[in-house]
Design an enzyme around this catalytic site. Structure first.
Site, PDB file in Angstrom:
ATOM      1  N   GLY A  50       0.872  -1.165   0.000  1.00  0.00           N
ATOM      2  CA  GLY A  50       0.000   0.000   0.000  1.00  0.00           C
ATOM      3  C   GLY A  50       0.903   1.206   0.000  1.00  0.00           C
ATOM      4  O   GLY A  50       2.074   1.107   0.333  1.00  0.00           O
ATOM      5  N   CYS A  51       0.332   2.345  -0.359  1.00  0.00           N
ATOM      6  CA  CYS A  51       1.121   3.559  -0.404  1.00  0.00           C
ATOM      7  C   CYS A  51       1.430   3.991   1.030  1.00  0.00           C
ATOM      8  O   CYS A  51       2.460   4.540   1.332  1.00  0.00           O
ATOM      9  CB  CYS A  51       0.292   4.606  -1.123  1.00  0.00           C
ATOM     10  SG  CYS A  51       1.097   6.130  -1.451  1.00  0.00           S
ATOM     11  N   GLN A  52       0.503   3.726   1.924  1.00  0.00           N
ATOM     12  CA  GLN A  52       0.593   4.233   3.294  1.00  0.00           C
ATOM     13  C   GLN A  52       1.129   3.199   4.279  1.00  0.00           C
ATOM     14  O   GLN A  52       1.988   3.489   5.082  1.00  0.00           O
ATOM     15  CB  GLN A  52      -0.797   4.669   3.767  1.00  0.00           C
ATOM     16  CG  GLN A  52      -1.391   5.779   2.950  1.00  0.00           C
ATOM     17  CD  GLN A  52      -0.928   7.140   3.442  1.00  0.00           C
ATOM     18  OE1 GLN A  52      -0.235   7.266   4.434  1.00  0.00           O
ATOM     19  NE2 GLN A  52      -1.302   8.175   2.722  1.00  0.00           N
ATOM     20  N   SER A 118      -5.260   3.732   0.218  1.00  0.00           N
ATOM     21  CA  SER A 118      -4.017   3.070  -0.191  1.00  0.00           C
ATOM     22  C   SER A 118      -3.232   2.502   0.979  1.00  0.00           C
ATOM     23  O   SER A 118      -2.037   2.706   1.100  1.00  0.00           O
ATOM     24  CB  SER A 118      -3.152   4.057  -0.973  1.00  0.00           C
ATOM     25  OG  SER A 118      -2.151   3.368  -1.649  1.00  0.00           O
TER      26      SER A 118
ATOM     27  N   HIS B 368       4.930   8.395   1.805  1.00  0.00           N
ATOM     28  CA  HIS B 368       6.262   8.663   1.234  1.00  0.00           C
ATOM     29  C   HIS B 368       6.303   9.943   0.416  1.00  0.00           C
ATOM     30  O   HIS B 368       7.330  10.318  -0.116  1.00  0.00           O
ATOM     31  CB  HIS B 368       6.746   7.472   0.420  1.00  0.00           C
ATOM     32  CG  HIS B 368       5.791   7.028  -0.647  1.00  0.00           C
ATOM     33  ND1 HIS B 368       5.383   7.862  -1.663  1.00  0.00           N
ATOM     34  CD2 HIS B 368       5.154   5.853  -0.838  1.00  0.00           C
ATOM     35  CE1 HIS B 368       4.550   7.203  -2.441  1.00  0.00           C
ATOM     36  NE2 HIS B 368       4.381   5.993  -1.965  1.00  0.00           N
TER      37      HIS B 368
END
Lengths: 139, 412
Positions: A50-52, A118, B368
């Site tokens: 996941g992005c997070q 995400s 990020h």
């Protein structure tokens, strides 16, 4: 208990919380107490990116039932995983594949299962059902 | 003591110009600390766009009728406002694009096509946003060229010795961010440009995070290309600017084909229009350009000196206050910094902190920040980032600090 019986039970439990703080404290607690996935499964093959936050998921078959173990690097994600495991683990593979997870919406955690979040959870649910489907076919 | 950067700077009055800052999130007044992702819009911008659509809209550069001529004039006036704003020598060096990302893609694709080969190198830095990495990677892949990366120190500053070492004759272009979106680092663009130009190498600067905070003068910086987005500087989404020196823009092939960018078309051969139209295929974002023009006028009405002084004061206040949080670690501690604070609290995942802050009505960014290589450089999964604009006040900061403390207490 069936998948839907467990979902209804969770909905009843969450109805007792009077505010978001209590609810999140409970989820955080669940996250901390989730039995960890075996270290050998915490690898690239079991990683859902996941992005997070990151999620690791493993599925095995015990008799005709799917057993899930999972982990995440974020504790709130992990708490929600604990709920998903409570609902879907130790259930017949076919039921897992065909499950409709309405409890997430009912307990007000839908935002965590939104694709824009995400955090790996949407993919995780998809993956759990895929495992159900694959293991059912194999059986 | 509350800040009054200069006479006339009144943060509470400025806040009232932004309708969104008067709204609530999760039942609480919003503390919006994510302006580096996208800033909020003042009424002046909203009204300019609304008026345009209601009263002045027609396609530009086409019609002979009055309305179209007026729309063209308004669109071109916006270009002139941008020119003046960044002190470009000529308005045909100002290309309207969708945003900073498209501006960089335009240069990477066309520059790559014309100037890169298997022997060449493109030089970027370790703190680039994915938008200033991936387009160059794609251009390099096409030609078999190499992408080289200027490393940074633990404070998040460029290693200038390494930069000079990497600046070989093989380098065809240097692409660098002006201000890091994750670390807040302000890069020494002058020095980079001087060293690159000494070797005849052009420099592209990603200005997305600089333009909301500081006066940018492209002639004084002597940059060859400078790209930025409207939506991060209080303007609308979908519009951005690519400045390019005329000699470079003329040397590049067109990026996209279509209407507007042509001079004559036959099935055998098309000749291209002059700058800036050569790079503006299709109907442009007319309303966006007008909104951007309004945003520029709004910024100018406040003044960059005031904005800068106020934001630096707020940045120092926020850094000091956050230091009270046990286990806090700041990522990005450069000497020259814009008002961006990235941090971690030891033992707690940024996602968990961000989730609880959201419930408290505090909008921060976690993750990020589209700088995955940078996260790897620091060996961290991500950070919590609070990015400040001139419309943030000390209440926003106090709420953030209290929110982080409360999140930590819940997560512990």
């Amino acid at each position: 208990m069936s998948i839907n019986e467990i979902q209804d039970e969770i909905i009843d439990e969450f109805a007792l919380f009077s505010d978001w703080m209590e609810k999140y404290e409970y989820i955080i607690d669940l996250g901390k107490n989730l039995p960890l996935i075996e270290e050998q499964y915490k690898d690239e093959d079991h990683l859902i990116k996941g992005c997070q936050s990151r999620v690791w998921l493993h599925a095995g078959l015990e008799g005709d039932k799917v057993v899930f173990t999972a982990d995440s690097d974020a504790v709130i994600t992990k708490g929600i995983i604990a709920l998903l495991i409570r609902v879907l683990s130790n259930q017949p593979a076919e039921d897992v594949a065909q499950s409709d997870l309405y409890f997430i919406d009912k307990i007000g955690l839908k935002e965590h299962l939104s694709p824009t979040r995400s955090n790996g959870l949407v993919s995780m649910v998809k993956q759990m059902k895929m495992y159900g489907l694959a293991l059912h076919a194999k059986n | 003591m509350p800040v009054t950067a200069e006479k006339g700077f009144d943060v509470e009055k400025l806040r009232s110009d932004f309708p969104l800052l008067q709204t609530a999130m999760n039942g609480k007044p919003i503390a919006f600390l994510d302006s580096a992702a996208s800033s909020q819009k003042p009424s002046a911008v909203l009204e300019a766009m609304d008026t345009y659509y209601r009263e002045k809209h027609a396609n530009v550069h086409r019609g002979v009728y009055q309305l179209s001529q007026d729309a063209t004039a308004a669109y071109e006036k916006a270009r002139e406002l941008v020119r003046e704003f960044i002190n470009a020598p000529s308005s045909h060096e100002v290309i309207f694009v969708r945003g900073c990302t498209e501006g960089i893609n335009l240069v990477a694709a066309t520059f790559g096509r014309r100037f890169l080969d298997a022997d060449s190198e493109v030089l970027i830095s370790a703190m680039e946003h994915h938008s200033n990495i991936v387009p160059w990677q794609m251009a390099c892949e096409d030609k078999g060229a190499k992408l080289k990366v200027i490393p940074i120190n633990d404070e998040g500053e460029l290693l200038m010795d390494e930069f000079e070492r990497l600046l070989t004759d093989k380098v065809k272009i240097v692409a660098l961010t002006h201000v890091s979106n994750t670390l807040g680092t302000v890069n020494p663009i002058h020095e980079v440009v001087e060293k690159a130009h000494a070797k005849g190498i052009p420099v592209l600067v990603d200005g997305a995070q600089a333009i909301p905070h500081m006066q940018v003068d492209v002639q004084e910086l002597d940059v060859d290309f400078y790209a930025f987005s409207g939506h991060k500087m209080f303007g609308p989404t979908g519009i951005g600017v690519l400045f390019g020196k005329e000699k470079w823009l003329n040397a590049l092939p067109p990026y996209q084909g279509g209407g507007e960018m042509i001079e004559t078309v036959t099935f055998e051969k098309t000749t291209y229009n002059e700058l800036p139209h050569k790079f503006e295929a299709g109907t442009p974002d007319i309303a966006g350009a007008i909104g951007l023009g309004a945003a520029i006028e709004y910024i100018q009405s406040i003044g960059y000196e005031n904005i800068h002084a106020y934001e630096m004061d707020l940045l120092h206040y926020a850094t000091r206050q956050l230091q009270q949080v046990e286990g806090i670690r700041f990522i990005g501690t450069a000497r020259d910094k814009a008002s961006v604070i990235s941090f971690l609290v030891e033992g707690f995942h940024p996602y968990d902190l961000g989730t609880i802050l959201d419930k408290l009505g505090i909008a921060v960014r976690t993750g990020h920040h589209c700088t995955q290589p940078l996260m790897e450089r620091f060996c961290i999964p991500g950070t919590v980032r609070a990015s400040l604009a001139f419309y943030n006040n000390r209440t926003d900061i106090d709420r953030l600090v209290e929110g982080v403390k409360r999140a930590v207490a819940m997560l512990r």
